[in-house]
Structures are given as structure tokens and as C-alpha cells.
Design a protein around this motif. Structure first.
Motif, mmCIF file in Angstrom:
data_model
loop_
_atom_site.group_PDB
_atom_site.id
_atom_site.type_symbol
_atom_site.label_atom_id
_atom_site.label_comp_id
_atom_site.label_asym_id
_atom_site.label_seq_id
_atom_site.Cartn_x
_atom_site.Cartn_y
_atom_site.Cartn_z
ATOM 1 N N GLN A 12 9.618 -18.720 5.747
ATOM 2 C CA GLN A 12 10.976 -19.188 5.944
ATOM 3 C C GLN A 12 11.455 -19.972 4.722
ATOM 4 O O GLN A 12 10.707 -20.246 3.795
ATOM 5 C CB GLN A 12 11.045 -20.055 7.204
ATOM 6 N N ASP A 13 12.742 -20.352 4.778
ATOM 7 C CA ASP A 13 13.310 -21.110 3.665
ATOM 8 C C ASP A 13 12.681 -22.496 3.539
ATOM 9 O O ASP A 13 12.471 -23.000 2.434
ATOM 10 C CB ASP A 13 14.827 -21.249 3.845
ATOM 11 N N ASP A 14 12.399 -23.120 4.680
ATOM 12 C CA ASP A 14 11.938 -24.514 4.663
ATOM 13 C C ASP A 14 10.427 -24.658 4.853
ATOM 14 O O ASP A 14 9.841 -25.641 4.403
ATOM 15 C CB ASP A 14 12.655 -25.319 5.745
ATOM 16 N N VAL A 15 9.813 -23.720 5.554
ATOM 17 C CA VAL A 15 8.388 -23.822 5.882
ATOM 18 C C VAL A 15 7.684 -22.527 5.493
ATOM 19 O O VAL A 15 8.201 -21.436 5.735
ATOM 20 C CB VAL A 15 8.183 -24.083 7.392
ATOM 21 N N GLN A 16 6.523 -22.662 4.915
ATOM 22 C CA GLN A 16 5.733 -21.498 4.541
ATOM 23 C C GLN A 16 4.299 -21.668 5.035
ATOM 24 O O GLN A 16 3.864 -22.779 5.335
ATOM 25 C CB GLN A 16 5.743 -21.297 3.026
ATOM 26 N N VAL A 17 3.591 -20.553 5.091
ATOM 27 C CA VAL A 17 2.182 -20.582 5.478
ATOM 28 C C VAL A 17 1.393 -19.702 4.539
ATOM 29 O O VAL A 17 1.842 -18.613 4.156
ATOM 30 C CB VAL A 17 1.991 -20.129 6.944
ATOM 31 N N ARG A 18 0.239 -20.168 4.145
ATOM 32 C CA ARG A 18 -0.707 -19.387 3.369
ATOM 33 C C ARG A 18 -2.044 -19.429 4.107
ATOM 34 O O ARG A 18 -2.407 -20.449 4.698
ATOM 35 C CB ARG A 18 -0.867 -19.945 1.949
ATOM 36 N N ILE A 19 -2.753 -18.321 4.057
ATOM 37 C CA ILE A 19 -4.015 -18.201 4.797
ATOM 38 C C ILE A 19 -5.099 -17.730 3.845
ATOM 39 O O ILE A 19 -4.925 -16.753 3.119
ATOM 40 C CB ILE A 19 -3.852 -17.228 5.981
ATOM 41 N N TRP A 20 -6.223 -18.432 3.859
ATOM 42 C CA TRP A 20 -7.293 -18.145 2.896
ATOM 43 C C TRP A 20 -8.634 -18.527 3.498
ATOM 44 O O TRP A 20 -8.789 -19.595 4.096
ATOM 45 C CB TRP A 20 -7.036 -18.950 1.622
ATOM 46 N N GLY A 21 -9.613 -17.623 3.348
ATOM 47 C CA GLY A 21 -10.933 -17.881 3.910
ATOM 48 C C GLY A 21 -12.031 -18.012 2.888
ATOM 49 O O GLY A 21 -13.205 -18.112 3.237
ATOM 50 N N GLY A 22 -11.668 -17.993 1.587
ATOM 51 C CA GLY A 22 -12.662 -18.157 0.539
ATOM 52 C C GLY A 22 -12.806 -16.953 -0.357
ATOM 53 O O GLY A 22 -13.312 -17.055 -1.468
ATOM 54 N N ALA A 23 -12.391 -15.781 0.120
ATOM 55 C CA ALA A 23 -12.448 -14.550 -0.672
ATOM 56 C C ALA A 23 -11.568 -13.517 0.009
ATOM 57 O O ALA A 23 -11.248 -13.639 1.201
ATOM 58 C CB ALA A 23 -13.877 -14.035 -0.805
ATOM 59 N N GLU A 24 -11.163 -12.501 -0.726
ATOM 60 C CA GLU A 24 -10.356 -11.436 -0.139
ATOM 61 C C GLU A 24 -11.207 -10.622 0.836
ATOM 62 O O GLU A 24 -12.380 -10.353 0.589
ATOM 63 C CB GLU A 24 -9.821 -10.516 -1.239
ATOM 64 N N GLY A 25 -10.589 -10.246 1.946
ATOM 65 C CA GLY A 25 -11.264 -9.384 2.900
ATOM 66 C C GLY A 25 -12.106 -10.096 3.940
ATOM 67 O O GLY A 25 -12.777 -9.439 4.743
ATOM 68 N N LEU A 26 -12.060 -11.431 3.969
ATOM 69 C CA LEU A 26 -12.835 -12.155 4.974
ATOM 70 C C LEU A 26 -12.070 -12.232 6.282
ATOM 71 O O LEU A 26 -10.853 -12.135 6.325
ATOM 72 C CB LEU A 26 -13.177 -13.557 4.473
ATOM 73 N N GLU A 27 -12.806 -12.419 7.356
ATOM 74 C CA GLU A 27 -12.216 -12.363 8.685
ATOM 75 C C GLU A 27 -11.604 -13.690 9.100
ATOM 76 O O GLU A 27 -10.450 -13.753 9.525
ATOM 77 C CB GLU A 27 -13.293 -11.939 9.688
#
Length: 257
Positions: A52-67
């Protein structure tokens, strides 16, 4: 239509939590680093927050392709580099010639130590090496309290996240028709087993939907659901594509090969 109508009733507490995080970012300008989320929870976070314009989310587990991964929910003007994500890779070795360990052995040792499942992410146990991604705030706890896995004595050491060896896993997509989205019917189609065998697996507690044990054969699946059957592997209901002229339901799924 309420926002809750798009999700299952049992998911409402988590939805309320996500909406609180979103409100805190929008109104109070607070950022939030969550515990580790499973893929279903990640899907919910993305659908409720998005970009969104005001709020964003990023998701990361330590490496690409992790569950499993941690979500960072934040006002748009705040930013965190992946190198600053509060994750720690712990590694240990064991004498593979004399002791056989499995993923389940490691999971059991972690849970028996008192560590909550939300505090650690993906893990591998292979060829005498153990790799485990944990929340940074839990790393010392694991090192002090998880010193025995099965018959193996272990000593965890911190390592660079870039050293994590992501398993080479492939998802194979397929499609077909089913008479119903009942759990037993879908398992029969996806895993190519008799419906009676699917029902037996459910009754024995061998089946999970979105990482929760389900023991009702008539449980109705929805698009995006993640499935697992002990001994048969994992799968996902990718899309419900509509109905045929004979009122069969067209579905597309992916199975981990």
C-alpha cells in the motif's frame, strides 16, 4: 461482505493480529518484525497488507526458496536491509557413519527444549550436517539447551546465512476433476490412492492442512490450501478452475516431487 468471509473461521485470531500490526504501522508509525510464519500465514499477511501507499510488508526466511519466514510490516518510509534481518544460522555436525538423524529428530529436540515453533524456520539434516535458521533472539537459547538430538551429542555454532544449503526440491503441477472439495476426495486425486485409504490416513491423524492436523474426512478445502500426508509428501491446491458440464470440479494442484 466482511473481510473475515474470505478466510476460515479458525484463522480469525491471526487475521485480527495482522490487522493490528497494519493499524500500528498506519496510525502509530510502528514497525513490526513477526515470528516465523508458515506459507499460509504469509499468504494472509500479503493479502491483508500487500504493498500500500502507507504500509508495506517484506517477507524473508534467510534464503530464496525457503518455506518459513519472518514478515517485516512497516511504514513506507522505514526500510530494513536483508543483511539486518534478525535471523541466525546455526550449524552442527554428527557422526553419520554411526548415527542416523532425520528432520523429525531435530524438530523433536527443539520442541522438547521448550522452544516455540514460531522461533525457528527452515532446517536441514543431511550427510552428517545440521543447519537451522532461528530468530536471532533465540540463538543462544538453542546453543545452550539443544545439545542432544536422538543419540547424537551436538554443539551448534553460528554461521553466515549465505552458507545455508537450500534443498533442491521441485513442485510438479497437475490438474483433474473431482466430485467434491472434501479432504478425502482431494487426497485420493492428488496422491492417486483409494478414497478409503485417504480416509484411513485422515482418521489416523496423518494428514495436515495448512500445518494443522485435520481428522475430518469431510473437511472442505479451499484454493491455496497446503496439504501433507505422512509418508506421501506435501502438496498444494493451486487453483479451483470451475465446473464441467457434468458438474465436476476442475482443480489444479502442485505436488512436491
Amino acid at each position: 461482505m466482511s473481510i473475515y468471509d474470505h478466510f476460515r473461521p479458525e484463522e480469525r485470531p491471526f487475521i485480527d493480529q495482522v490487522l493490528t500490526w497494519k493499524e500500528n504501522a498506519e496510525i502509530r508509525h510502528q514497525d513490526k518484525m513477526t515470528d516465523f510464519l508458515d506459507p499460509r500465514q504469509q499468504d494472509i499477511v500479503r493479502s491483508l497488507i500487500g504493498q500500500q501507499d502507507d504500509v508495506q510488508v517484506r517477507i524473508w526466511g534467510g534464503a530464496e526458496g525457503l518455506e518459513r519466514a519472518r514478515a517485516y510490516i512497516h511504514p513506507v518510509y522505514l526500510h530494513m536491509e536483508q543483511s539486518d534481518w534478525p535471523l541466525t544460522l546455526l550449524t552442527a555436525t554428527y557422526p553419520v557413519k554411526f548415527i542416523q538423524l532425520t528432520h523429525r529428530d531435530l524438530l523433536g529436540a527443539l520442541m522438547n527444549s521448550g522452544l516455540k515453533r514460531e522461533k525457528f524456520g527452515d532446517m536441514t539434516v543431511e550427510d552428517g550436517q545440521i543447519q537451522l535458521i532461528v530468530a536471532r533472539e533465540s540463538a543462544d537459547f538453542v546453543r545452550m539447551n539443544v545439545t542432544q538430538i536422538g543419540r547424537a551429542s551436538v554443539e551448534f555454532q553460528e554461521d553466515s546465512l549465505s552458507s545455508y544449503l537450500v534443498p533442491d526440491e521441485k513442485w510438479i503441477e497437475a490438474s483433474g476433476t473431482v466430485s467434491s472439495l472434501r479432504l478425502d476426495a482431494m487426497l485420493s486425486q492428488i496422491y492417486r490412492i483409494a478414497r478409503s485409504k485417504a480416509s484411513e490416513a485422515i482418521d489416523k491423524g496423518l494428514v495436515k492442512v495448512n500445518w494443522k492436523k485435520i481428522e475430518q474426512t469431510a473437511f472442505m478445502l479451499e484454493q491455496g490450501d497446503h496439504l501433507s500426508v505422512r509418508g506421501l509428501g506435501r502438496s498444494k491446491l493451486v487453483e479451483i478452475e470451475g465446473t464441467t458440464k457434468k458438474e465436476k470440479i476442475r482443480v489444479r494442484w502442485a505436488k512436491k516431487g
